[in-house]
Scaffold this motif. Structure first.
Motif, PDB file in Angstrom:
ATOM      1  N   LYS A  40       0.816  -1.231   0.047  1.00 48.37           N
ATOM      2  CA  LYS A  40      -0.028  -0.065  -0.195  1.00 48.37           C
ATOM      3  C   LYS A  40       1.041   1.276   0.122  1.00 48.37           C
ATOM      4  O   LYS A  40       0.472   2.135  -0.643  1.00 48.37           O
ATOM      5  CB  LYS A  40      -0.960   0.225   1.152  1.00 48.37           C
ATOM      6  N   ILE A  41       2.110   1.095   0.647  1.00 51.95           N
ATOM      7  CA  ILE A  41       2.840   2.363   0.764  1.00 51.95           C
ATOM      8  C   ILE A  41       3.410   2.618  -0.645  1.00 51.95           C
ATOM      9  O   ILE A  41       3.546   3.651  -1.340  1.00 51.95           O
ATOM     10  CB  ILE A  41       3.947   2.057   1.802  1.00 51.95           C
ATOM     11  N   ILE A  42       3.808   1.616  -1.163  1.00 52.24           N
ATOM     12  CA  ILE A  42       4.486   1.407  -2.822  1.00 52.24           C
ATOM     13  C   ILE A  42       3.529   2.080  -3.668  1.00 52.24           C
ATOM     14  O   ILE A  42       3.806   3.012  -4.408  1.00 52.24           O
ATOM     15  CB  ILE A  42       5.053   0.421  -3.011  1.00 52.24           C
ATOM     16  N   LEU A  43       2.144   1.564  -3.579  1.00 54.73           N
ATOM     17  CA  LEU A  43       1.168   2.113  -4.522  1.00 54.73           C
ATOM     18  C   LEU A  43       1.020   3.553  -4.342  1.00 54.73           C
ATOM     19  O   LEU A  43       0.930   4.589  -5.176  1.00 54.73           O
ATOM     20  CB  LEU A  43      -0.168   1.693  -4.169  1.00 54.73           C
ATOM     21  N   GLU A  44       0.809   4.161  -2.915  1.00 56.02           N
ATOM     22  CA  GLU A  44       0.758   5.590  -2.597  1.00 56.02           C
ATOM     23  C   GLU A  44       2.073   6.420  -3.370  1.00 56.02           C
ATOM     24  O   GLU A  44       1.794   7.660  -3.915  1.00 56.02           O
ATOM     25  CB  GLU A  44       0.737   6.012  -1.037  1.00 56.02           C
ATOM     26  N   PHE A  45       3.097   6.039  -3.254  1.00 57.50           N
ATOM     27  CA  PHE A  45       4.395   6.671  -3.665  1.00 57.50           C
ATOM     28  C   PHE A  45       4.305   6.710  -5.117  1.00 57.50           C
ATOM     29  O   PHE A  45       4.460   7.569  -5.947  1.00 57.50           O
ATOM     30  CB  PHE A  45       5.902   5.863  -3.385  1.00 57.50           C
ATOM     31  N   MET A  46       3.856   5.462  -5.908  1.00 58.83           N
ATOM     32  CA  MET A  46       3.688   5.557  -7.521  1.00 58.83           C
ATOM     33  C   MET A  46       2.477   6.353  -7.758  1.00 58.83           C
ATOM     34  O   MET A  46       2.692   7.114  -8.760  1.00 58.83           O
ATOM     35  CB  MET A  46       3.395   4.005  -7.679  1.00 58.83           C
ATOM     36  N   ASN A  47       1.464   6.458  -7.125  1.00 59.08           N
ATOM     37  CA  ASN A  47       0.299   7.352  -7.505  1.00 59.08           C
ATOM     38  C   ASN A  47       0.849   8.825  -7.441  1.00 59.08           C
ATOM     39  O   ASN A  47       0.779   9.679  -8.348  1.00 59.08           O
ATOM     40  CB  ASN A  47      -0.666   6.999  -6.450  1.00 59.08           C
ATOM     41  N   HIS A  48       1.598   9.066  -6.641  1.00 54.64           N
ATOM     42  CA  HIS A  48       1.890  10.457  -6.360  1.00 54.64           C
ATOM     43  C   HIS A  48       3.080  10.918  -7.655  1.00 54.64           C
ATOM     44  O   HIS A  48       2.963  11.945  -7.951  1.00 54.64           O
ATOM     45  CB  HIS A  48       2.816  10.395  -4.775  1.00 54.64           C
ATOM     46  N   TYR A  49       4.078   9.916  -7.534  1.00 56.05           N
ATOM     47  CA  TYR A  49       4.942  10.040  -8.603  1.00 56.05           C
ATOM     48  C   TYR A  49       4.444  10.101 -10.163  1.00 56.05           C
ATOM     49  O   TYR A  49       4.630  11.051 -11.041  1.00 56.05           O
ATOM     50  CB  TYR A  49       5.769   9.071  -8.788  1.00 56.05           C
ATOM     51  N   TYR A  50       3.402   9.491 -10.337  1.00 58.20           N
ATOM     52  CA  TYR A  50       2.558   9.456 -11.524  1.00 58.20           C
ATOM     53  C   TYR A  50       2.088  10.897 -11.634  1.00 58.20           C
ATOM     54  O   TYR A  50       2.073  11.517 -12.697  1.00 58.20           O
ATOM     55  CB  TYR A  50       1.628   8.374 -11.571  1.00 58.20           C
ATOM     56  N   LEU A  51       1.322  11.332 -10.768  1.00 58.30           N
ATOM     57  CA  LEU A  51       0.466  12.617 -10.705  1.00 58.30           C
ATOM     58  C   LEU A  51       1.558  13.818 -10.828  1.00 58.30           C
ATOM     59  O   LEU A  51       1.205  14.756 -11.714  1.00 58.30           O
ATOM     60  CB  LEU A  51      -0.187  12.800  -9.488  1.00 58.30           C
TER      61      LEU A  51
END
Length: 156
Positions: free
Chosen positions: A90-101
């Protein structure tokens, strides 16, 4: 109703001399008649039978509890590991979402389309770690098995 108050019926049995002697001894030891001695022995037999059943049932229950405790411990370890993995994912998904945005990416390029050198290095590293952990586990199980064999041989 006590034994003296019960209505008694006569019975005829063919018994060996040895059995008759045992009945006489039991009657003398209990200061009672041979008929009452036989009744006491029959009662004792059924009490003993019930105790054996209870003991057998308790032994099975204890064995099941022991095995279930082992399984519960293993399941607890799996649950803890699963929780850690879930949290990290879940932490990695949050980081990836942030990076993508933040980078305003329009499309996602998957590893099936293009695999970077860094991704290949990460896969190799993970595979090495998995292999190393598997080897440790196999070594541990082999040592455990050797220890059990040594213990069983020392018992014989």
């Amino acid at each position: 109703m006590s034994m003296t108050e019960e209505k008694k019926q006569g019975s005829y049995f063919l018994l060996s001399t040895e059995t008759k002697e045992k009945i006489k001894v039991a009657a003398n030891e209990n200061h009672t008649s041979q008929a009452n001695a036989i009744a006491l022995m029959v009662d004792a037999y059924f009490e003993s039978r019930e105790e054996e059943y209870v003991l057998f049932k308790q032994t099975i229950s204890d064995l099941l509890d022991e095995k279930l405790d082992f399984i519960k411990e293993k399941m607890n370890r799996i649950q803890v590991a699963s929780n850690v993995i879930d949290r990290d994912t879940k932490i990695i998904l949050e980081f990836m979402n942030h990076y993508y945005l933040v980078n305003k990416f329009k499309n996602l390029i998957t590893t099936e389309e293009f695999k970077t050198k860094g991704m290949e290095q990460a896969e190799e590293l993970v595979q090495k770690r998995i292999h190393k952990q598997r080897q440790k586990k196999l070594d541990y199980e082999q040592q455990k098995e050797l220890k059990q064999q040594a213990q069983s041989e020392s018992r014989e």
